[in-house]
Design an enzyme around this catalytic site. Sequence first.
Site, mmCIF file in Angstrom:
data_model
loop_
_atom_site.group_PDB
_atom_site.id
_atom_site.type_symbol
_atom_site.label_atom_id
_atom_site.label_comp_id
_atom_site.label_asym_id
_atom_site.label_seq_id
_atom_site.Cartn_x
_atom_site.Cartn_y
_atom_site.Cartn_z
ATOM 1 N N HIS A 86 0.871 -1.345 0.015
ATOM 2 C CA HIS A 86 0.052 -0.031 -0.056
ATOM 3 C C HIS A 86 0.697 1.442 -0.031
ATOM 4 O O HIS A 86 0.540 2.302 0.330
ATOM 5 C CB HIS A 86 -1.053 -0.102 1.250
ATOM 6 C CG HIS A 86 -2.025 -1.160 0.971
ATOM 7 N ND1 HIS A 86 -2.540 -1.559 2.062
ATOM 8 C CD2 HIS A 86 -2.469 -1.907 -0.039
ATOM 9 C CE1 HIS A 86 -3.203 -2.821 1.826
ATOM 10 N NE2 HIS A 86 -3.202 -2.893 0.642
ATOM 11 N N CYS A 128 3.163 13.185 -13.486
ATOM 12 C CA CYS A 128 4.061 12.624 -14.116
ATOM 13 C C CYS A 128 4.697 11.254 -13.278
ATOM 14 O O CYS A 128 5.882 10.533 -13.982
ATOM 15 C CB CYS A 128 5.127 13.344 -14.704
ATOM 16 S SG CYS A 128 6.308 14.101 -13.481
ATOM 17 N N CYS A 172 5.376 19.787 -8.605
ATOM 18 C CA CYS A 172 6.332 18.938 -9.144
ATOM 19 C C CYS A 172 7.435 19.753 -9.827
ATOM 20 O O CYS A 172 7.096 20.673 -10.438
ATOM 21 C CB CYS A 172 5.762 17.962 -10.126
ATOM 22 S SG CYS A 172 7.152 16.996 -11.198
ATOM 23 N N CYS A 230 6.977 19.037 -13.873
ATOM 24 C CA CYS A 230 5.884 19.620 -14.590
ATOM 25 C C CYS A 230 4.789 20.303 -13.904
ATOM 26 O O CYS A 230 3.673 20.515 -14.464
ATOM 27 C CB CYS A 230 5.120 18.286 -15.130
ATOM 28 S SG CYS A 230 4.015 17.456 -13.867
ATOM 29 N N GLU A 282 -7.130 -10.270 18.454
ATOM 30 C CA GLU A 282 -8.206 -10.685 18.102
ATOM 31 C C GLU A 282 -8.401 -11.623 17.133
ATOM 32 O O GLU A 282 -7.442 -11.477 16.193
ATOM 33 C CB GLU A 282 -9.287 -9.370 17.853
ATOM 34 C CG GLU A 282 -9.013 -8.215 18.975
ATOM 35 C CD GLU A 282 -9.765 -8.696 20.100
ATOM 36 O OE1 GLU A 282 -10.469 -9.558 20.114
ATOM 37 O OE2 GLU A 282 -9.303 -8.190 21.448
HETATM 38 C C1 BJW Z 1 -2.677 -6.250 16.555
HETATM 39 C C2 BJW Z 1 -2.009 -5.627 17.536
HETATM 40 C C3 BJW Z 1 -0.969 -5.869 18.203
HETATM 41 C C4 BJW Z 1 -4.281 -4.525 17.061
HETATM 42 N N1 BJW Z 1 -0.560 -7.077 17.845
HETATM 43 N N2 BJW Z 1 -2.161 -7.283 15.955
HETATM 44 C C5 BJW Z 1 -12.587 -7.793 -3.341
HETATM 45 C C6 BJW Z 1 -13.658 -7.853 -2.582
HETATM 46 C C7 BJW Z 1 -14.276 -6.720 -1.779
HETATM 47 C C8 BJW Z 1 -13.585 -5.382 -2.165
HETATM 48 C C9 BJW Z 1 -12.586 -5.475 -2.992
HETATM 49 C C10 BJW Z 1 -12.046 -6.610 -3.607
HETATM 50 N N3 BJW Z 1 -10.903 -6.046 -4.435
HETATM 51 C C11 BJW Z 1 -10.806 -4.916 -4.081
HETATM 52 C C12 BJW Z 1 -11.740 -4.293 -3.361
HETATM 53 C C13 BJW Z 1 -11.843 -2.852 -3.040
HETATM 54 C C14 BJW Z 1 -10.892 -2.584 -2.152
HETATM 55 C C15 BJW Z 1 -11.179 -2.915 -0.688
HETATM 56 O O1 BJW Z 1 -10.675 -4.162 -0.403
HETATM 57 N N4 BJW Z 1 -12.253 -2.745 -0.123
HETATM 58 C C16 BJW Z 1 -12.655 -3.653 1.429
HETATM 59 C C17 BJW Z 1 -12.688 -2.384 2.290
HETATM 60 C C18 BJW Z 1 -14.041 -4.178 1.244
HETATM 61 N N5 BJW Z 1 -9.591 -2.558 -2.362
HETATM 62 C C19 BJW Z 1 -8.932 -1.487 -3.090
HETATM 63 O O2 BJW Z 1 -9.414 -0.633 -3.623
HETATM 64 C C20 BJW Z 1 -7.519 -1.748 -3.448
HETATM 65 N N6 BJW Z 1 -7.091 -1.581 -4.865
HETATM 66 C C21 BJW Z 1 -7.697 -2.504 -5.952
HETATM 67 O O3 BJW Z 1 -8.334 -3.349 -5.626
HETATM 68 O O4 BJW Z 1 -7.450 -2.036 -7.148
HETATM 69 C C22 BJW Z 1 -7.903 -2.840 -8.354
HETATM 70 C C23 BJW Z 1 -9.300 -2.111 -8.555
HETATM 71 C C24 BJW Z 1 -9.077 -0.830 -8.885
HETATM 72 C C25 BJW Z 1 -10.248 -0.258 -9.218
HETATM 73 C C26 BJW Z 1 -11.451 -0.863 -9.277
HETATM 74 C C27 BJW Z 1 -11.782 -2.128 -8.583
HETATM 75 C C28 BJW Z 1 -10.229 -2.647 -8.349
HETATM 76 C C29 BJW Z 1 -6.549 -0.623 -2.776
HETATM 77 C C30 BJW Z 1 -6.718 -0.892 -1.210
HETATM 78 C C31 BJW Z 1 -5.816 0.292 -0.735
HETATM 79 C C32 BJW Z 1 -5.697 0.165 0.751
HETATM 80 N N7 BJW Z 1 -5.165 1.311 1.210
HETATM 81 C C33 BJW Z 1 -5.171 1.561 2.808
HETATM 82 C C34 BJW Z 1 -4.858 2.721 2.925
HETATM 83 C C35 BJW Z 1 -3.115 3.135 2.755
HETATM 84 C C36 BJW Z 1 -2.680 4.481 3.084
HETATM 85 C C37 BJW Z 1 -3.060 5.042 4.411
HETATM 86 O O5 BJW Z 1 -2.364 4.278 5.300
HETATM 87 O O6 BJW Z 1 -3.780 5.898 4.612
HETATM 88 O O7 BJW Z 1 -4.102 0.686 3.266
HETATM 89 S S1 BJW Z 1 -6.691 1.263 3.535
HETATM 90 C C38 BJW Z 1 -6.034 0.564 4.959
HETATM 91 O O8 BJW Z 1 -6.402 -0.811 5.077
HETATM 92 C C39 BJW Z 1 -4.352 0.530 4.633
HETATM 93 C C40 BJW Z 1 -4.031 -0.790 5.289
HETATM 94 O O9 BJW Z 1 -2.778 -1.116 4.703
HETATM 95 C C41 BJW Z 1 -5.163 -1.581 4.803
HETATM 96 C C42 BJW Z 1 -5.176 -2.782 5.940
HETATM 97 O O10 BJW Z 1 -5.472 -2.594 7.221
HETATM 98 P P1 BJW Z 1 -4.767 -3.395 8.509
HETATM 99 O O11 BJW Z 1 -3.397 -3.430 8.276
HETATM 100 O O12 BJW Z 1 -5.381 -4.881 8.196
HETATM 101 O O13 BJW Z 1 -5.217 -2.719 9.629
HETATM 102 P P2 BJW Z 1 -6.724 -2.726 10.550
HETATM 103 O O14 BJW Z 1 -6.718 -1.442 11.225
HETATM 104 O O15 BJW Z 1 -7.738 -3.173 9.573
HETATM 105 O O16 BJW Z 1 -6.360 -4.016 11.475
HETATM 106 C C43 BJW Z 1 -5.508 -4.011 12.388
HETATM 107 C C44 BJW Z 1 -5.314 -5.290 12.741
HETATM 108 O O17 BJW Z 1 -4.164 -5.422 13.978
HETATM 109 C C45 BJW Z 1 -6.594 -5.785 14.038
HETATM 110 O O18 BJW Z 1 -7.122 -7.138 13.360
HETATM 111 C C46 BJW Z 1 -6.296 -5.818 15.261
HETATM 112 O O19 BJW Z 1 -6.964 -6.680 16.099
HETATM 113 C C47 BJW Z 1 -4.616 -6.176 15.096
HETATM 114 N N8 BJW Z 1 -3.896 -5.584 16.167
HETATM 115 N N9 BJW Z 1 -2.973 -4.389 17.897
HETATM 116 C C48 BJW Z 1 -0.857 -7.533 16.725
HETATM 117 N N10 BJW Z 1 -0.476 -5.414 19.366
HETATM 118 ZN ZN ZN Z 2 5.415 15.843 -12.574
#
Ligand code: BJW
Ligand code: ZN
Length: 251
Positions: A129, A140, A157, A160, A225
């Site tokens: 990500h 660009c 930029c 550009c 969890e």
């Molecule tokens: C602990 C702890 C401790 C707490 N020890 N653990 C298929 C089905 C449905 C939807 C889609 C699909 N394919 C694509 C989609 C759409 C979408 C998507 O997934 N949506 C869902 C929400 C349903 N995906 C996309 O749009 C992706 N692109 C894509 O598919 O492109 C192709 C396409 C393009 C156009 C049209 C169609 C397709 C892109 C996804 C980009 C995600 N970006 C983010 C933001 C990044 C920038 C930022 O940080 O601001 O990435 S979203 C956010 O979620 C971030 C994270 O990397 C990501 C995952 O979250 P993560 O890391 O799991 O965190 P949490 O907070 O959810 O969980 C934390 C966990 O830690 C918990 O379980 C706690 O219990 C645990 N924890 N303390 C160990 N001490």
């Molecule tokens: Zn540029």
Amino acid sequence: MRDALDSALVERAAALLEAAGHVVVFTGAGMSAESGVPTFRDAMTGLWSRFSPEDLATPEAWERDRETVWRWYAGRAAAVREVAPNDGHRAVAELGDRLTSRGGALSVVTQNVDDLHERAGSEVAGHLHGSLFQPRCEVCDRPAGGELSVAPDLPHCELCDGPIRPGVVWFGEMLPAGAWRAAEQAFAAADVVLIVGTSGLVYPAASLPIEAAERGTPIIEVNPEPSTLTPTTDCFLPAAAGTALPALLRV
Ligand code: BJW
Ligand code: ZN
């Protein structure tokens, strides 16, 4: 969350890792929680509490209000600069060293946009990500150099004059091709996948461990969890990363 880790579970997970040549560690925001980086779904505190992640982490939000989105990312980048890798990040790096010294390999595939794995000494195969520290030109794609800063004016930029955007992947955007390819290759070669601290809600990243499980690759998960990925795992350790990962090395 249980108070103490079940030692039989830890031993089972450690035995899986011990028998593996190539381990993939797949991390999410929970990996960095104990460093003080809020998880994605906990990040909207204080000034940001009136927003939801889906309000800010989208190309639409950027189009609508670049200044607010830029300030959010610049603040998060500054906050990450202030914190340090935790015992969990260090244990991953140590596991990598142990595997390498016996002729194996460890690949870190992370959804995190921080640089805490690298600062703990791991090489990261893929930042699925993107990164808080690689802003680039929206037009660009040229890397902007330097970091996001909370300047009064949004940067442009040098080549550009296009607006500089955060180098992260927003909902609806494609994942970086190189990181995705590296991740797919690492998962295909993995003897064991160790999932740490992800809710498994976001695709296509979540499909990587699910498909590995379908191919028969043993999966270990560390999370206080259960997550959406827990049903696919062979060994679920219900504990924080900073506790469970060092424990795996002590067996
Ligand atoms: C602990 C702890 C401790 C707490 N020890 N653990 C298929 C089905 C449905 C939807 C889609 C699909 N394919 C694509 C989609 C759409 C979408 C998507 O997934 N949506 C869902 C929400 C349903 N995906 C996309 O749009 C992706 N692109 C894509 O598919 O492109 C192709 C396409 C393009 C156009 C049209 C169609 C397709 C892109 C996804 C980009 C995600 N970006 C983010 C933001 C990044 C920038 C930022 O940080 O601001 O990435 S979203 C956010 O979620 C971030 C994270 O990397 C990501 C995952 O979250 P993560 O890391 O799991 O965190 P949490 O907070 O959810 O969980 C934390 C966990 O830690 C918990 O379980 C706690 O219990 C645990 N924890 N303390 C160990 N001490
Ligand atoms: Zn540029």
